[in-house]
Design an enzyme around this catalytic site. Structure first.
Site, PDB file in Angstrom:
ATOM      1  CG  HIS A   1      16.825  24.651  67.732  1.00 59.08           C
ATOM      2  ND1 HIS A   1      16.623  24.918  69.076  1.00 59.08           N
ATOM      3  CD2 HIS A   1      17.118  23.239  67.953  1.00 59.08           C
ATOM      4  CE1 HIS A   1      16.730  24.140  70.027  1.00 59.08           C
ATOM      5  NE2 HIS A   1      17.140  23.055  69.186  1.00 59.08           N
TER       6      HIS A   1
ATOM      7  CG  ASP B   1      14.813  27.831  70.293  1.00 61.77           C
ATOM      8  OD1 ASP B   1      14.417  27.484  69.168  1.00 61.77           O
ATOM      9  OD2 ASP B   1      15.620  26.848  71.072  1.00 61.77           O
TER      10      ASP B   1
ATOM     11  CB  SER C   1      15.989  20.694  70.963  1.00 61.97           C
ATOM     12  OG  SER C   1      17.205  20.651  71.359  1.00 61.97           O
TER      13      SER C   1
END
Length: 457
Positions: A76, A107, A182
């Site tokens: 992402h 992911d 992230s």
């Protein structure tokens, strides 16, 4: 930055007396050593992403997987990225990065840069199994604050988040995973990366992809792409009340609620209403939606072409079916954009399901710019283009070929399906206005020198 849970635990150790204080000093020293060892392996990622006709900058984190420039991060962070740069701790330059591959279902993404010197690779993979309650560090670049370290514990394992098409069994932690973290690592106190941080959900709740999953995906991405097993059906849980109503109170399993046409499940004769109780001899247990993730992961792990057995109940009677696993279709549809103000996507099984399309052929209109030639002709988001100037459009390749020829004309006809209707749309080309070339500074980012204002993931 320690979580409230970690801070309380350390305070209790200090309050317990001299021996506990010594233990706490030892823990503190271990945390300092591990943080110092791993911080040089955590990079800052900037991506210029394009969504429809707008560009913006997104920031995230990544972990160096090898000294020659392999970097693991999140899908992402790189989704829809046109340009990616990486900043390595201690190096005063930005490296252009190549996206080797991404996997939206876990992911995970893999980048590669060409460093000027060997990089500090992080040790990947726990020396011992991850356990609930153990100390961990999350390291990343939240809100542009590079090299931030937070302390917490493993709160739970095997978490299935109810996010469509996401198949992970996440590690849950209360070490802080904020925007911009992230793709950074979750590290145990042996100094080894046990997971790739994915997302936070409120204070003290973060989710991390287990490192074993990440490494399996990275290995496949390096070989050219992800290949997963596929049955071609959707399921819902079999809870106790429903099992009792169906007169199978002692049964566990999952109910088939749709079967894709031409799929392995359809060819084997599966029907809506069948209750799958075992897959290749492994019991299927799903009383809640999140329980379905385990079944999805088992199916996905089977090599396409392999023969498997399904045990099921049909009208309360046991049956066994044998079928050959197929290859999972693409999850994220390929896209194409045109010069006249609209974008289309290929029609995948997932897209057809999500958009409730009555057709599985054509090109799905995903974006129409206001005031464009396409908009003036009446084209709308959700239309399915079936023909352009007499050329049938079965898929995205057909669309590219047909639209490429049509764009040479002053006007051309698009035939599109809108619900149950067929629309005939005459597109008239307009003269293109000259415009100054777009510079890197026009990307839609409000980022200043410190990275403030950029979108973080």
């Amino acid at each position: 930055m320690a979580s409230p849970c970690a801070g309380l635990a350390i305070a209790l150790l200090l309050a317990a007396g001299p021996s506990s204080a010594q233990g706490d000093a030892s823990l503190e020293q271990r945390i300092i050593e591990v943080a110092a060892r791993i911080q040089p392996s955590v990079v800052h990622i900037e991506a210029i992403v394009k969504l429809n006709d707008r560009r913006s900058e997104v920031t995230g984190s990544g972990v160096i997987a090898s000294a020659d420039g392999r970097i693991i991060t999140n899908h992402h962070v790189l989704d829809d990225a046109e340009k990616v740069t990486v900043t390595v701790p201690g190096v005063k330059k930005r490296y252009p990065a190549r996206i080797v591959g991404t996997d939206p279902q876990t992911d995970i993404a893999l980048l590669r840069i060409q460093p000027d010197a060997p990089l500090a690779a992080a040790p990947l993979g726990a020396a011992r199994p991850v356990r609930v309650g153990q100390w961990v560090l999350a390291i990343g670049n939240p809100y542009g604050l590079d090299g931030t370290v937070s302390l917490g514990i493993v709160s739970a394992q095997g978490r299935n988040l109810e996010i469509p098409d996401l198949m992970n069994d996440f590690i849950q932690t209360d070490a802080m995973i904020d925007r911009g973290s992230s793709g950074g690592p979750l590290v145990d106190l042996d100094g080894r990366v046990v997971g790739i941080n994915s997302r936070g959900q409120g204070r003290g709740i973060g989710f991390t992809i287990p490192i074993d999953t990440a490494l399996q995906v990275v290995a496949q991405l390096e070989r050219g792409g992800i290949e997963r097993g596929w049955l071609g059906l959707t399921l819902q849980p079999l809870d106790r009340e429903l099992a009792d109503y169906l007169a199978i109170p002692d049964a566990t399993g999952a109910i088939v609620n749709s079967v894709a046409e031409g799929s392995p499940a359809a060819r084997a004769g599966l029907r809506p209403g069948d209750v799958i109780t075992a897959f290749n001899g492994f019991p299927v247990e799903a009383e809640k939606d999140e329980d379905l993730g385990a079944f999805q992961r088992i199916v996905a792990s089977v090599k396409p072409g392999q023969q498997v057995t399904l045990d099921l109940l049909r009208d309360g009677k046991p049956r066994r079916l044998t079928l050959r696993i197929g290859t999972q279709p693409r999850i994220e549809p390929a896209e194409a954009e045109t010069e006249i103000g609209f974008h289309v996507q290929e029609i995948t099984p997932n897209l057809a399901r999500d958009e409730r399309l009555a057709v599985d052929r054509g090109a799905f209109v995903s974006f129409v710019a206001r005031g464009s030639a396409a908009s003036e002709a009446g084209l709308e988001i959700g239309d399915v283009i079936e023909r352009i100037e007499g050329h049938e459009v079965e898929n995205l390749d057909d669309f590219r070929l047909a639209s490429g020829k049509a764009l040479a004309l002053e006007r051309f006809l698009i035939v599109a399906r809108r619900g149950s209707e067929t629309k005939y749309l005459l597109v008239k080309r307009v003269a293109r206005r000259s415009a100054p070339p777009e510079s890197e500074g026009d990307a839609g980012s409000t980022e200043g020198p410190d990275g403030e204002g950029a979108a973080a993931r």
